[in-house]
Design a protein around this motif. Sequence first.
Motif, PDB file in Angstrom:
ATOM      1  N   LYS A 166       0.841  -1.193   0.000  1.00  0.00           N
ATOM      2  CA  LYS A 166       0.000   0.000   0.000  1.00  0.00           C
ATOM      3  C   LYS A 166       0.884   1.255   0.000  1.00  0.00           C
ATOM      4  O   LYS A 166       1.977   1.267   0.560  1.00  0.00           O
ATOM      5  CB  LYS A 166      -0.913   0.010   1.230  1.00  0.00           C
ATOM      6  CG  LYS A 166      -1.846  -1.183   1.315  1.00  0.00           C
ATOM      7  CD  LYS A 166      -2.831  -1.208   0.158  1.00  0.00           C
ATOM      8  CE  LYS A 166      -3.769  -2.398   0.233  1.00  0.00           C
ATOM      9  NZ  LYS A 166      -4.753  -2.423  -0.856  1.00  0.00           N
ATOM     10  N   GLU A 167       0.400   2.297  -0.602  1.00  0.00           N
ATOM     11  CA  GLU A 167       1.186   3.524  -0.736  1.00  0.00           C
ATOM     12  C   GLU A 167       1.361   4.211   0.614  1.00  0.00           C
ATOM     13  O   GLU A 167       0.414   4.359   1.383  1.00  0.00           O
ATOM     14  CB  GLU A 167       0.483   4.486  -1.706  1.00  0.00           C
ATOM     15  CG  GLU A 167       1.266   5.747  -1.991  1.00  0.00           C
ATOM     16  CD  GLU A 167       0.565   6.625  -3.003  1.00  0.00           C
ATOM     17  OE1 GLU A 167       1.027   7.749  -3.197  1.00  0.00           O
ATOM     18  OE2 GLU A 167      -0.449   6.185  -3.588  1.00  0.00           O
ATOM     19  N   GLY A 168       2.584   4.608   0.919  1.00  0.00           N
ATOM     20  CA  GLY A 168       2.824   5.472   2.066  1.00  0.00           C
ATOM     21  C   GLY A 168       3.375   4.818   3.301  1.00  0.00           C
ATOM     22  O   GLY A 168       3.806   5.510   4.221  1.00  0.00           O
ATOM     23  N   ILE A 169       3.355   3.498   3.398  1.00  0.00           N
ATOM     24  CA  ILE A 169       3.897   2.826   4.587  1.00  0.00           C
ATOM     25  C   ILE A 169       4.836   1.713   4.142  1.00  0.00           C
ATOM     26  O   ILE A 169       4.393   0.662   3.670  1.00  0.00           O
ATOM     27  CB  ILE A 169       2.783   2.237   5.483  1.00  0.00           C
ATOM     28  CG1 ILE A 169       1.808   3.335   5.924  1.00  0.00           C
ATOM     29  CG2 ILE A 169       3.398   1.565   6.708  1.00  0.00           C
ATOM     30  CD1 ILE A 169       0.677   2.843   6.801  1.00  0.00           C
ATOM     31  N   GLU A 170       6.132   1.945   4.300  1.00  0.00           N
ATOM     32  CA  GLU A 170       7.096   0.895   3.974  1.00  0.00           C
ATOM     33  C   GLU A 170       7.300   0.016   5.200  1.00  0.00           C
ATOM     34  O   GLU A 170       7.496   0.499   6.315  1.00  0.00           O
ATOM     35  CB  GLU A 170       8.432   1.491   3.537  1.00  0.00           C
ATOM     36  CG  GLU A 170       9.399   0.423   3.035  1.00  0.00           C
ATOM     37  CD  GLU A 170      10.651   0.988   2.392  1.00  0.00           C
ATOM     38  OE1 GLU A 170      11.447   0.181   1.869  1.00  0.00           O
ATOM     39  OE2 GLU A 170      10.833   2.219   2.410  1.00  0.00           O
ATOM     40  N   LEU A 189      -2.640   3.473   8.410  1.00  0.00           N
ATOM     41  CA  LEU A 189      -2.669   2.044   8.713  1.00  0.00           C
ATOM     42  C   LEU A 189      -4.090   1.609   9.080  1.00  0.00           C
ATOM     43  O   LEU A 189      -4.565   0.549   8.641  1.00  0.00           O
ATOM     44  CB  LEU A 189      -1.703   1.738   9.860  1.00  0.00           C
ATOM     45  CG  LEU A 189      -1.494   0.274  10.206  1.00  0.00           C
ATOM     46  CD1 LEU A 189      -0.879  -0.485   9.034  1.00  0.00           C
ATOM     47  CD2 LEU A 189      -0.581   0.140  11.438  1.00  0.00           C
ATOM     48  N   SER A 190      -4.781   2.424   9.865  1.00  0.00           N
ATOM     49  CA  SER A 190      -6.169   2.106  10.220  1.00  0.00           C
ATOM     50  C   SER A 190      -7.044   2.024   8.977  1.00  0.00           C
ATOM     51  O   SER A 190      -7.907   1.137   8.860  1.00  0.00           O
ATOM     52  CB  SER A 190      -6.726   3.165  11.180  1.00  0.00           C
ATOM     53  OG  SER A 190      -6.063   3.135  12.422  1.00  0.00           O
ATOM     54  N   THR A 237      11.829  12.720   8.774  1.00  0.00           N
ATOM     55  CA  THR A 237      10.593  12.244   8.177  1.00  0.00           C
ATOM     56  C   THR A 237      10.478  10.734   8.347  1.00  0.00           C
ATOM     57  O   THR A 237      11.481  10.032   8.481  1.00  0.00           O
ATOM     58  CB  THR A 237      10.522  12.627   6.684  1.00  0.00           C
ATOM     59  OG1 THR A 237       9.263  12.234   6.142  1.00  0.00           O
ATOM     60  CG2 THR A 237      11.633  11.959   5.894  1.00  0.00           C
ATOM     61  N   PHE A 238       9.265  10.228   8.352  1.00  0.00           N
ATOM     62  CA  PHE A 238       9.004   8.792   8.521  1.00  0.00           C
ATOM     63  C   PHE A 238       9.581   8.002   7.349  1.00  0.00           C
ATOM     64  O   PHE A 238       9.466   8.414   6.195  1.00  0.00           O
ATOM     65  CB  PHE A 238       7.493   8.566   8.601  1.00  0.00           C
ATOM     66  CG  PHE A 238       7.069   7.127   8.530  1.00  0.00           C
ATOM     67  CD1 PHE A 238       7.124   6.318   9.655  1.00  0.00           C
ATOM     68  CD2 PHE A 238       6.620   6.574   7.335  1.00  0.00           C
ATOM     69  CE1 PHE A 238       6.729   4.983   9.592  1.00  0.00           C
ATOM     70  CE2 PHE A 238       6.226   5.253   7.261  1.00  0.00           C
ATOM     71  CZ  PHE A 238       6.282   4.457   8.398  1.00  0.00           C
TER      72      PHE A 238
END
Length: 347
Positions: free
Chosen positions: A85-89, A146-147, A231-232
């Motif tokens: 999914k986009e945005g969470i590695e 994530l939620s 940054t994350f």
Amino acid sequence: MNSNCKRPEVTIEMASSLVEKYFNVKVTKVTEANGYDDRNFIITIEKELVNHGNQFVLKVTNPIDSADQGLIEAVTDVSLYVNHKEGIESPVPMINVNGNYVERIELESKQICAVRLMKYIDGIVLEKIDYDADILYEIGSVVGRLSLIMKNYTNPILDKREMLWSLLSVDKLDEYLFAIENDGHRLLVHNIIEKFKEIVINKVSTLRKSIIHGDVNEQNVLVKKEDGKWTFSGLLDFGDSHSDPTIFDLAIACCYMTLDSRVIDPIMVPKYVIYGYLSVEKITQQEWDILPICVMARLSQSLTLGAYNHLKDPNNEYLLKTGKRGWTILEQLNSVGVDQLKILWQI
């Protein structure tokens, strides 16, 4: 995390041999990383693998979780799902010489443990930086994403998983209070347990549920610097994934973000995490009503089980990390009180 097991007995030499045997590569460097009840090693190999580089993390899971039929495969599936999914590695497992993501092996200690080699994610753990409102906001937004992502994810094994580290198991903490040496701390945790049961347990049926990460803490969040700003960069370790009220992931993140806050008042840290969460996902009134006591309950859970596990494994100082500032922060949260915390954290 499991509170009734002994960590795998794996040396650096054994870790190197496992990687070379099951992944057919030449290891040039091995460094052990922190682990609660598992063993983690940062592995460097001689030649880069296409699209994967030359650094990896070898994860040797504790014998109890390894013996739980299908569990390690289930948490591996969560990591793969989130990473797509986009945005969470998140860490991607490598396929071993037998064509599997997970290999169960018998160690020299006779322990049977699940072994996985995960792609290394560039960055440093959050606890190593002086984090500000911006990074806390971003972490909150990651938990919110994530939620959203997990709304459509189901897994029959994780749906029925029961574990002591679930917030819904807080009422079982009384059995472990003997591990807390300080009488005042023991009474504090007992009172928070009672308040949690009063405020949360009767409302569980009204709360949204999903598969949650279950351990968004300052050592499972990776950050990196870009253009002079932190940054994350990645979310580690889905090993505690299970089905619970969705809001518990936010409460857990708020709890752990307070522990190493050296710039922002720890009591105010959750406000920025919540603000970030709300930028991508809503919080219902029922969820808002229980959030402060859930943050306090998770901190109580971490302090109590950390003390208990240290009694069994006194050489693992990582188990006491939460206690270094945790007791002071828990006392402060309790002193402010649930109602006032809701006012302080209101966006």
